[in-house]
Design an enzyme around this catalytic site. Structure first.
Site, PDB file in Angstrom:
ATOM      1  N   HIS A 147       0.792  -1.225   0.000  1.00 24.52           N
ATOM      2  CA  HIS A 147       0.000   0.000   0.000  1.00 24.52           C
ATOM      3  C   HIS A 147       0.828   1.281   0.000  1.00 24.52           C
ATOM      4  O   HIS A 147       0.269   2.367  -0.133  1.00 24.52           O
ATOM      5  CB  HIS A 147      -0.957   0.026   1.199  1.00 24.52           C
ATOM      6  CG  HIS A 147      -0.276   0.334   2.503  1.00 24.52           C
ATOM      7  ND1 HIS A 147       0.345  -0.618   3.244  1.00 24.52           N
ATOM      8  CD2 HIS A 147      -0.116   1.503   3.174  1.00 24.52           C
ATOM      9  CE1 HIS A 147       0.857  -0.070   4.337  1.00 24.52           C
ATOM     10  NE2 HIS A 147       0.598   1.224   4.317  1.00 24.52           N
TER      11      HIS A 147
HETATM   12  C1  UD1 Z   1      -2.102   5.808   5.384  1.00 16.55           C
HETATM   13  C2  UD1 Z   1      -0.839   6.335   6.070  1.00 16.55           C
HETATM   14  C3  UD1 Z   1       0.219   5.242   6.091  1.00 16.55           C
HETATM   15  C4  UD1 Z   1      -0.317   3.972   6.703  1.00 16.55           C
HETATM   16  C5  UD1 Z   1      -1.615   3.562   6.018  1.00 16.55           C
HETATM   17  C6  UD1 Z   1      -2.216   2.391   6.740  1.00 16.55           C
HETATM   18  C7  UD1 Z   1      -0.403   8.738   5.789  1.00 16.55           C
HETATM   19  C8  UD1 Z   1       0.378   9.749   5.054  1.00 16.55           C
HETATM   20  N1  UD1 Z   1      -0.297   7.471   5.332  1.00 16.55           N
HETATM   21  O1  UD1 Z   1      -1.773   5.511   4.054  1.00 16.55           O
HETATM   22  O2  UD1 Z   1       1.334   5.682   6.862  1.00 16.55           O
HETATM   23  O3  UD1 Z   1       0.648   2.951   6.523  1.00 16.55           O
HETATM   24  O4  UD1 Z   1      -2.553   4.648   6.072  1.00 16.55           O
HETATM   25  O5  UD1 Z   1      -3.120   1.693   5.959  1.00 16.55           O
HETATM   26  O6  UD1 Z   1      -1.111   9.052   6.716  1.00 16.55           O
HETATM   27  N2  UD1 Z   1      -8.966   4.940   0.630  1.00 16.55           N
HETATM   28  C9  UD1 Z   1     -10.221   4.394   0.464  1.00 16.55           C
HETATM   29  N3  UD1 Z   1     -10.919   4.084   1.582  1.00 16.55           N
HETATM   30  C10 UD1 Z   1     -10.464   4.293   2.836  1.00 16.55           C
HETATM   31  C11 UD1 Z   1      -9.204   4.865   2.983  1.00 16.55           C
HETATM   32  C12 UD1 Z   1      -8.466   5.187   1.868  1.00 16.55           C
HETATM   33  O7  UD1 Z   1     -10.670   4.179  -0.652  1.00 16.55           O
HETATM   34  O8  UD1 Z   1     -11.168   3.977   3.816  1.00 16.55           O
HETATM   35  C13 UD1 Z   1      -8.167   5.244  -0.591  1.00 16.55           C
HETATM   36  C14 UD1 Z   1      -8.403   6.643  -1.117  1.00 16.55           C
HETATM   37  O9  UD1 Z   1      -8.332   6.574  -2.514  1.00 16.55           O
HETATM   38  C15 UD1 Z   1      -7.200   7.390  -0.586  1.00 16.55           C
HETATM   39  C16 UD1 Z   1      -6.122   6.316  -0.594  1.00 16.55           C
HETATM   40  O10 UD1 Z   1      -6.786   5.124  -0.276  1.00 16.55           O
HETATM   41  O11 UD1 Z   1      -6.851   8.498  -1.372  1.00 16.55           O
HETATM   42  C17 UD1 Z   1      -4.994   6.575   0.375  1.00 16.55           C
HETATM   43  O12 UD1 Z   1      -5.510   6.771   1.709  1.00 16.55           O
HETATM   44  P1  UD1 Z   1      -4.683   7.630   2.773  1.00 16.55           P
HETATM   45  O13 UD1 Z   1      -5.313   7.521   4.080  1.00 16.55           O
HETATM   46  O14 UD1 Z   1      -4.435   9.002   2.231  1.00 16.55           O
HETATM   47  O15 UD1 Z   1      -3.276   6.925   2.763  1.00 16.55           O
HETATM   48  P2  UD1 Z   1      -2.896   5.396   2.968  1.00 16.55           P
HETATM   49  O16 UD1 Z   1      -2.200   4.926   1.740  1.00 16.55           O
HETATM   50  O17 UD1 Z   1      -4.066   4.637   3.444  1.00 16.55           O
HETATM   51  N1  UDP Z   2      -4.312  -5.497   8.405  1.00 13.25           N
HETATM   52  C1  UDP Z   2      -5.627  -5.956   8.465  1.00 13.25           C
HETATM   53  N2  UDP Z   2      -6.235  -6.289   7.296  1.00 13.25           N
HETATM   54  C2  UDP Z   2      -5.613  -6.200   6.073  1.00 13.25           C
HETATM   55  C3  UDP Z   2      -4.278  -5.731   6.049  1.00 13.25           C
HETATM   56  C4  UDP Z   2      -3.676  -5.368   7.230  1.00 13.25           C
HETATM   57  O1  UDP Z   2      -6.216  -6.064   9.538  1.00 13.25           O
HETATM   58  O2  UDP Z   2      -6.236  -6.524   5.048  1.00 13.25           O
HETATM   59  C5  UDP Z   2      -3.667  -5.120   9.675  1.00 13.25           C
HETATM   60  C6  UDP Z   2      -2.341  -5.786   9.912  1.00 13.25           C
HETATM   61  O3  UDP Z   2      -2.523  -7.048  10.521  1.00 13.25           O
HETATM   62  C7  UDP Z   2      -1.623  -4.802  10.800  1.00 13.25           C
HETATM   63  C8  UDP Z   2      -2.150  -3.463  10.310  1.00 13.25           C
HETATM   64  O4  UDP Z   2      -3.352  -3.735   9.603  1.00 13.25           O
HETATM   65  O5  UDP Z   2      -1.985  -4.963  12.143  1.00 13.25           O
HETATM   66  C9  UDP Z   2      -1.151  -2.830   9.415  1.00 13.25           C
HETATM   67  O6  UDP Z   2      -1.729  -1.776   8.768  1.00 13.25           O
HETATM   68  P1  UDP Z   2      -1.212  -1.233   7.346  1.00 13.25           P
HETATM   69  O7  UDP Z   2      -0.454  -2.292   6.637  1.00 13.25           O
HETATM   70  O8  UDP Z   2      -2.402  -0.674   6.683  1.00 13.25           O
HETATM   71  O9  UDP Z   2      -0.310  -0.005   7.765  1.00 13.25           O
HETATM   72  P2  UDP Z   2       1.175   0.190   8.366  1.00 13.25           P
HETATM   73  O10 UDP Z   2       1.366  -0.769   9.463  1.00 13.25           O
HETATM   74  O11 UDP Z   2       2.129  -0.020   7.235  1.00 13.25           O
HETATM   75  O12 UDP Z   2       1.180   1.603   8.781  1.00 13.25           O
END
Ligand code: UD1
Ligand code: UDP
Length: 383
Positions: free
Chosen positions: A218
């Protein structure tokens, strides 16, 4: 004592489960927790599912900021959090990790002199192109109490000039750093057996007798760059001839697969019986998958650690990691988004499955340790 917890992204919701559980079990007469969800993640399978499954109290507030550019998203959150802090007048605010929700909480609280407790302090990738690296540095340097999950994190803070043997009173200018173990390890231990009982994902995906690789992607550094995303998926296609690949897709990745991969590659992925592309799974399902997988491949911070918790080798799809210990012990390999490195790392772990996973992440009681320190340091009010 009254604290405000800020959550917003999936991993923060999961982390909050450990602290809320410890408050409920041991400190409900001493601590009042107000939970604020920024709304950074909002799909049911990125947010609500964790509240339902992990017994996290319903948020007292949801700011519903949703997705936007970094500046817009952070600004909306900062505005909302500032207003709530003024209204609630907590003794301190608790921030997790390194997302935009963390950054917004840090900026809002520091400017109006609400002390900050940062959980997962001190982690560094030494790569400021990552939005998370900016967020965590800002948050650490605005904090009064810093809880580092690892020794490496503690050492990073020392190197950045944080005092180590300092005396109270602790303030933003005289912060206190603790090395305390990882709150996610608390959760993985607590939920491991519950996951076996309460989920059927292994049966549903017909994985009981099938060795499989669990993969997640991601990071914007992978999803937003077509050549990197292609390299990773070409590796998955090659791997799928040798071992089944299970890939719960983050919504960012689902959207960008269709934009950044050419049609031929999309066909080979979407019509591949060796690759199960599935929507995001719940935390209990994720734990079940991690426990049964042969190997984990990921660019996630949380998932690479959980691979270690469950004693699985991990191929990290990034050039560096904040969790350096898991690489130093030989249990993870940094393969970046490089097709050949990924294949070499797979072969390496097939030939040499790791056997020793020393205790790096504490004893599974990080939440209690942190709450004790918060009570000692901030307890000036009773409920
Ligand atoms: C964010 C965090 C990242 C973390 C990740 C966990 C920042 C800068 N990044 O990244 O550190 O590892 O969360 O998962 O805060 N979207 C949906 N539905 C949702 C949420 C997001 O469709 O419920 C899509 C949207 O298109 C959005 C994109 O995902 O633009 C990215 O979401 P965003 O929260 O900005 O960043 P993450 O990649 O999720
Ligand atoms: N996770 C989850 N479902 C998924 C993918 C990840 O519950 O489909 C959980 C995972 O077990 C871990 C957390 O989400 O506890 C990690 O989140 P993510 O990978 O989104 O973000 P990061 O840790 O890189 O910030």
């Amino acid at each position: 004592m009254k604290l405000v917890t800020i959550i917003g992204a999936r991993p923060q919701i999961i982390k909050a489960a450990a602290l809320s559980r410890a408050i409920r079990n041991h400190y409900s007469d001493k601590i009042q927790e107000i939970i604020v969800h920024t709304g950074q993640h909002y799909d049911d399978n990125m947010s609500q599912v964790f509240f339902d499954e992990l017994q996290i109290p319903r948020p007292d507030y949801n700011l519903h900021v949703g997705s936007a550019s970094h500046g817009v998203q952070t600004a909306r959150m900062t505005e909302g959090i500032e207003a709530l802090l003024i209204k609630e007048q907590p003794d301190f605010i608790v921030l997790y990790g390194d997302t935009n929700s963390t950054l917004a909480g840090a900026v809002a609280a520091a400017k109006i002199h609400v002390p900050i407790v940062h959980i997962e302090a001190g982690l560094r990738s030494f790569n400021k192109a990552m939005p998370e690296e900016i967020n965590r540095i800002v948050c650490d340097h605005c904090s009064t109490l810093l809880f580092s999950p690892t020794k490496a994190g503690f050492e990073n803070l020392k190197r950045e000039g944080f005092p180590i043997d300092n005396e109270p009173p602790y303030t933003i200018d005289n912060p206190k750093v603790f090395h305390c173990g990882d709150i996610m390890y608390d959760n993985s231990l607590y939920f491991a057996n519950i996951a076996e009982e309460k989920t059927d994902i292994i049966q549903r995906l017909e994985l009981a007798d099938k060795p499989f690789i669990l993969a997640t992607i991601h990071r914007d550094s992978n999803t937003d760059h077509p050549e990197r995303l292609c390299a990773i998926f070409k590796a998955f296609i090659r791997l799928s001839k040798d071992c089944h690949v299970v890939l719960p897709l983050h919504p960012r990745t689902s959207k960008l697969l269709k934009v950044n991969l050419n049609e031929e590659l999309q066909k080979q992925i979407f019509n591949n019986p060796g690759i199960s592309l599935i929507p995001p799974v719940s935390f209990l399902e994720m734990i079940a998958l991690e426990r049964h997988a042969q190997l984990v491949m990921t660019d996630s911070g949380g998932v690479q650690k959980e691979a270690y918790f469950f004693q699985k080798p991990c191929i990290i799809l990034r050039p560096e990691t904040e969790w350096v210990e898991i690489v130093q012990t030989g249990n993870a390999i940094l393969a970046d988004a490089d097709e050949n490195h990924i294949m070499e790392a797979w072969q390496h772990f097939k030939d040499n499955p790791p056997t020793a996973f020393p205790e790096i992440f504490g004893d599974g009681h990080a939440a209690e340790f942190m709450l004790e320190r918060m009570l000692e340091i901030f307890s000036r009010k009773t409920l």
